[in-house]
Design an enzyme around this catalytic site. Structure first.
Site, PDB file in Angstrom:
ATOM      1  N   HIS A  75       0.805  -1.226   0.000  1.00  0.00           N
ATOM      2  CA  HIS A  75       0.000   0.000   0.000  1.00  0.00           C
ATOM      3  C   HIS A  75       0.837   1.274   0.000  1.00  0.00           C
ATOM      4  O   HIS A  75       0.318   2.350  -0.294  1.00  0.00           O
ATOM      5  CB  HIS A  75      -1.011  -0.011   1.167  1.00  0.00           C
ATOM      6  CG  HIS A  75      -0.453   0.448   2.468  1.00  0.00           C
ATOM      7  ND1 HIS A  75      -0.061  -0.408   3.470  1.00  0.00           N
ATOM      8  CD2 HIS A  75      -0.217   1.692   2.941  1.00  0.00           C
ATOM      9  CE1 HIS A  75       0.381   0.304   4.492  1.00  0.00           C
ATOM     10  NE2 HIS A  75       0.295   1.574   4.207  1.00  0.00           N
ATOM     11  N   ASP A  97      -0.830  -7.372   1.651  1.00  0.00           N
ATOM     12  CA  ASP A  97      -0.181  -6.059   1.641  1.00  0.00           C
ATOM     13  C   ASP A  97       1.325  -6.240   1.805  1.00  0.00           C
ATOM     14  O   ASP A  97       1.886  -6.033   2.878  1.00  0.00           O
ATOM     15  CB  ASP A  97      -0.771  -5.198   2.771  1.00  0.00           C
ATOM     16  CG  ASP A  97      -0.269  -3.766   2.725  1.00  0.00           C
ATOM     17  OD1 ASP A  97       0.332  -3.371   1.701  1.00  0.00           O
ATOM     18  OD2 ASP A  97      -0.477  -3.044   3.727  1.00  0.00           O
ATOM     19  N   SER A 147       4.347   2.295   8.076  1.00  0.00           N
ATOM     20  CA  SER A 147       4.005   1.209   7.159  1.00  0.00           C
ATOM     21  C   SER A 147       5.205   0.709   6.378  1.00  0.00           C
ATOM     22  O   SER A 147       6.099   1.480   6.034  1.00  0.00           O
ATOM     23  CB  SER A 147       2.981   1.700   6.145  1.00  0.00           C
ATOM     24  OG  SER A 147       1.736   1.727   6.744  1.00  0.00           O
ATOM     25  N   GLY A 148       5.189  -0.573   6.108  1.00  0.00           N
ATOM     26  CA  GLY A 148       6.270  -1.183   5.354  1.00  0.00           C
ATOM     27  C   GLY A 148       7.420  -1.620   6.239  1.00  0.00           C
ATOM     28  O   GLY A 148       8.195  -2.494   5.884  1.00  0.00           O
TER      29      GLY A 148
HETATM   30  N1  ARG Z   1      -1.096   2.496   7.181  1.00  0.00           N
HETATM   31  C1  ARG Z   1      -0.085   3.142   7.944  1.00  0.00           C
HETATM   32  C2  ARG Z   1       1.003   3.692   7.044  1.00  0.00           C
HETATM   33  O1  ARG Z   1       0.784   3.774   5.862  1.00  0.00           O
HETATM   34  C3  ARG Z   1       0.422   2.304   9.055  1.00  0.00           C
HETATM   35  C4  ARG Z   1      -0.571   2.293  10.102  1.00  0.00           C
HETATM   36  C5  ARG Z   1      -0.256   1.455  11.252  1.00  0.00           C
HETATM   37  N2  ARG Z   1      -1.310   1.789  12.134  1.00  0.00           N
HETATM   38  C6  ARG Z   1      -1.451   1.338  13.352  1.00  0.00           C
HETATM   39  N3  ARG Z   1      -2.413   1.768  14.074  1.00  0.00           N
HETATM   40  N4  ARG Z   1      -0.651   0.448  13.804  1.00  0.00           N
HETATM   41  O2  ARG Z   1       2.012   4.171   7.487  1.00  0.00           O
END
Ligand code: ARG
Length: 299
Positions: A95, A144, A241-242
């Site tokens: 993503h 993902d 993320s990642g």
């Molecule tokens: N989707 C988020 C990103 O793109 C990461 C989110 C992780 N969220 C969480 N509540 N642990 O960086």
């Protein structure tokens, strides 16, 4: 010894170690020894500053953690985290590239702790190719996961080491010392990433509980790992993320990357822990993608 001999030697070493390892055949070792002790887990407050609820990491703390940058992002340019799993491959989340139309604007910073002052241990690489999972679904976040092949291999050093990815034989749910780290937001409301790498201890959370009605009520897939705390307070957040969810091996001194930071409802909320893509679940996919590279650099 002449150059040809040296090259032959290097090539043979590479083959002997197989597809994964080329940092002297090691992965998951932190160059500097950090002993958090059990206190962080027993008392659970671990600094309480800020990931959300983490603390600033020391130099070379997590030497496989990388920062993906995009040339158009203001400030540090940080976009997502990632893990170096081979001298030329980074494991990250699919993503992260939802809004990236031109991969040549993405570059990878390896071996840094403070993004504004990456220091002499840091190396920068561009992306030769992006391989997102063929069944990645940006609606339900299934699969993902993505791999980046770097334009040139990085050199291992105390600042740069490879991550270990577990195969099916590791009993991930039995691991106890787990951490998240990243340059993401330090509060759910913050819109910017953190200049200094943040880290925090987390607990693995049973998938059944994580998927139960007051929690994520069915949104969690069997290829996910949940980690955090029932009461919230400590979690990954936007920009993490990642990056890796890492657990120390129960016997050995090295760490496994057991998850890739994927999503969460808000950040650090009670009964809404971080959701991670299980690396173990995608072990075969990772191997196959690296081996199938048209550039053939993983062999
Ligand atoms: N989707 C988020 C990103 O793109 C990461 C989110 C992780 N969220 C969480 N509540 N642990 O960086």
């Amino acid at each position: 010894m002449n150059w040809l001999c040296l090259l032959v030697l290097l090539a043979t070493c590479g083959l002997a170690h197989g597809t994964w390892d080329n940092c002297g055949g090691l992965c998951g070792y932190r160059s500097v020894s950090y002993d958090y002790g059990a206190a962080a887990y027993q008392y659970g407050h671990y600094g309480m500053t800020r990931v959300v609820g983490g603390t600033g990491a020391r130099e070379a703390s997590w030497p496989w953690l990388v920062s993906l940058h995009h040339a158009w992002i203001p400030g540090t340019g940080h976009m997502c985290g990632g893990s170096l799993i081979h001298s030329q491959w980074v494991l990250t989340a699919a993503h992260c590239f939802d809004d990236v139309s031109n991969i040549s604007l993405v570059y990878v910073m390896i071996g840094a702790t403070q993004l504004s002052h990456p220091g002499p241990g840091a190396q920068i690489r561009y992306v030769k190719q992006l391989r997102t999972h063929q069944y990645y679904n940006n609606k339900n976040m299934k699969n993902d996961i993505a791999l980046l092949e770097l334009d040139y291999p990085v050199l291992c050093s105390p600042y740069i080491q490879l991550a270990c990815v577990p195969d099916f034989t590791l009993r991930v749910s039995e691991l106890v010392y787990c951490f998240v780290a990243g340059w993401g937001a330090t509060s759910a409301r913050a819109s910017t990433s953190s200049d200094l790498l943040q880290e925090a201890p987390v607990h693995l959370i049973d998938l059944k509980l994580c998927n139960s009605s007051e929690w994520y009520s069915g949104e969690i897939h069997s290829s996910n790992v949940c980690a955090g705390y029932p009461q919230g307070f400590i979690d990954t957040c936007q920009g993490d993320s990642g990056g890796p969810l890492m657990c120390k091996d129960n016997i050995a001194a090295y760490y496994w990357v057991v998850g890739v930071t994927s999503w969460g409802e808000g950040c650090a909320r009670a009964k809404h822990p971080g959701v991670y893509t299980s690396t173990q679940h995608f072990y075969d996919w990772i191997l196959a993608e690296m081996a199938a590279s048209p550039y053939g650099s993983a062999s």
